[in-house]
Scaffold this motif. Structure first.
Motif, PDB file in Angstrom:
ATOM      1  N   ALA A  80       0.873  -1.369   0.107  1.00 18.64           N
ATOM      2  CA  ALA A  80       0.022   0.020  -0.070  1.00 18.64           C
ATOM      3  C   ALA A  80       0.834   1.202  -0.025  1.00 18.64           C
ATOM      4  N   SER A  81       0.362   2.525  -0.507  1.00 15.90           N
ATOM      5  CA  SER A  81       1.291   3.312  -0.672  1.00 15.90           C
ATOM      6  C   SER A  81       0.403   4.682  -0.777  1.00 15.90           C
ATOM      7  N   CYS A  85       3.151   0.494   3.122  1.00 15.65           N
ATOM      8  CA  CYS A  85       4.065  -0.797   3.393  1.00 15.65           C
ATOM      9  C   CYS A  85       4.551  -1.361   2.329  1.00 15.65           C
ATOM     10  N   THR A  86       5.770  -1.544   2.546  1.00 26.26           N
ATOM     11  CA  THR A  86       6.676  -2.158   1.377  1.00 26.26           C
ATOM     12  C   THR A  86       7.271  -3.499   1.998  1.00 26.26           C
ATOM     13  N   LEU A  87       7.157  -4.657   1.326  1.00 24.79           N
ATOM     14  CA  LEU A  87       7.778  -5.777   1.658  1.00 24.79           C
ATOM     15  C   LEU A  87       9.040  -5.945   0.793  1.00 24.79           C
ATOM     16  N   ARG A  99      -3.256  -6.849  11.258  1.00 23.28           N
ATOM     17  CA  ARG A  99      -3.835  -8.120  10.639  1.00 23.28           C
ATOM     18  C   ARG A  99      -3.928  -8.073   8.900  1.00 23.28           C
ATOM     19  N   ALA A 100      -4.048  -6.637   8.328  1.00 29.96           N
ATOM     20  CA  ALA A 100      -3.916  -6.533   6.967  1.00 29.96           C
ATOM     21  C   ALA A 100      -2.461  -6.947   6.380  1.00 29.96           C
ATOM     22  N   ILE A 101      -1.426  -6.241   7.129  1.00 30.80           N
ATOM     23  CA  ILE A 101      -0.162  -6.625   6.564  1.00 30.80           C
ATOM     24  C   ILE A 101       0.266  -8.154   6.661  1.00 30.80           C
ATOM     25  N   GLU A 102      -0.110  -8.807   7.935  1.00 28.99           N
ATOM     26  CA  GLU A 102      -0.034 -10.216   7.949  1.00 28.99           C
ATOM     27  C   GLU A 102      -0.777 -10.935   6.965  1.00 28.99           C
ATOM     28  N   SER A 103      -2.052 -10.532   6.484  1.00 33.44           N
ATOM     29  CA  SER A 103      -2.599 -11.329   5.233  1.00 33.44           C
ATOM     30  C   SER A 103      -1.894 -10.932   4.011  1.00 33.44           C
ATOM     31  N   HIS A 104      -1.509 -10.020   3.582  1.00 28.70           N
ATOM     32  CA  HIS A 104      -1.010  -9.516   2.406  1.00 28.70           C
ATOM     33  C   HIS A 104       0.450 -10.293   2.414  1.00 28.70           C
TER      34      HIS A 104
END
Length: 272
Positions: free
Chosen positions: A11-12, A18-20, A37-42
């Motif tokens: 997301a940006s 958030c960047t992985l 929760r959203a980051i873990e799901s992504h």
């Protein structure tokens, strides 16, 4: 040294960043401005377990960059990595029962087979930074929430194979839009956000020479910009000169969008 770098924009934008980054067996998050929760799901959809995250690199303390950081740090047992001033700004408003690691602005550290360095950027936060990540012969430069171009920003993107750079607003859309006069002035100030036009000029300078590069235009405003407009503004500026080989893509606001692997082209979803 081997070079295996994969980067995913989760997301940006002002609603969350958030960047992985997966680089030579080291897994990093740059910012954690979505819910944990959203980051873990992504991450799970990309085959990345929370426990494999080695560190969470924060650019600054604004909520759209830190929302899920503390919870993720606790769950993953991965340190929040940033400078002392930003750590103080975060811990002053949250429980401190999560791991942290201080990295003074401008210094470099090693993590596994990866080099990590921060650099100062101008923004209305305590001590905001961008990040340079190096693994083998590959280099990533990340700079969002950048009010103006500085020598540190110019230096960071030199030699980078992936540049994630802010293209927040079209200046005409901003001045003709619905923001208050005070908000318009803040966004356009030297410690606000980088416009499409300023981003284009910076990239034009970078692409006159140096290595081939993939660019992600990031942190686009919902009201004062559009993905197709940002990409067109940059592309039209670059078309006026001779450039090294390059690819321009857009990191979208509210969903995972673009991915990149060292040695390969980025994949860009439709901007329609």
């Amino acid at each position: 040294m081997e070079t295996d770098i994969r980067v995913h924009a989760l997301a940006s934008g002002s609603s969350g960043n958030c960047t992985l980054v997966r680089a030579n067996d080291t897994t990093l998050l740059i910012d954690a401005g979505l819910s944990a929760r959203a980051i873990e799901s992504h991450c799970r959809r990309l085959g990345v377990a929370l426990e494999s995250i080695d560190a969470i690199l924060l650019t600054h303390e604004h909520s759209d960059h830190i929302l899920g950081a503390a919870t993720l740090a606790r769950r993953a047992k991965a340190p929040i990595l940033t400078n002392a001033a930003t750590l103080q700004a975060i811990t002053s408003r949250a429980n401190t029962d999560f791991p942290t690691q201080e990295l003074p602005t401008g210094e470099m550290m090693g993590m596994g087979k990866v080099g990590i360095r921060s650099f100062a950027v101008p923004h209305n936060a305590t001590e905001p930074v961008g990040w340079v990540i190096e693994a083998g012969s590959g280099r990533i430069a990340y700079a969002t929430d950048v009010g103006s171009v500085t020598p540190d920003v110019r230096e960071a993107i030199q030699g980078a194979h992936l540049v994630v750079i802010e293209a927040n607003h079209d200046i005409r859309w901003l001045w003709n839009g619905s923001y208050s006069p005070q908000m318009k002035a803040q966004v356009a100030s030297p410690i606000g956000h980088l416009s499409n036009e300023d981003c284009a000029e910076l990239l034009a300078e970078r692409m006159e020479q140096d290595t081939a590069v993939t660019v992600w235009l990031a942190h686009l405003s919902r009201q004062n910009n559009a993905p197709a407009l940002a990409k067109r503004t940059v592309s039209e500026r670059l078309a006026k000169q001779r450039c090294v080989p390059h690819t321009i893509a857009v990191a979208l606001r509210d969903q995972p969008s673009v991915s990149w692997r060292y040695g390969a082209q980025a994949f860009q979803m439709s901007l329609i």
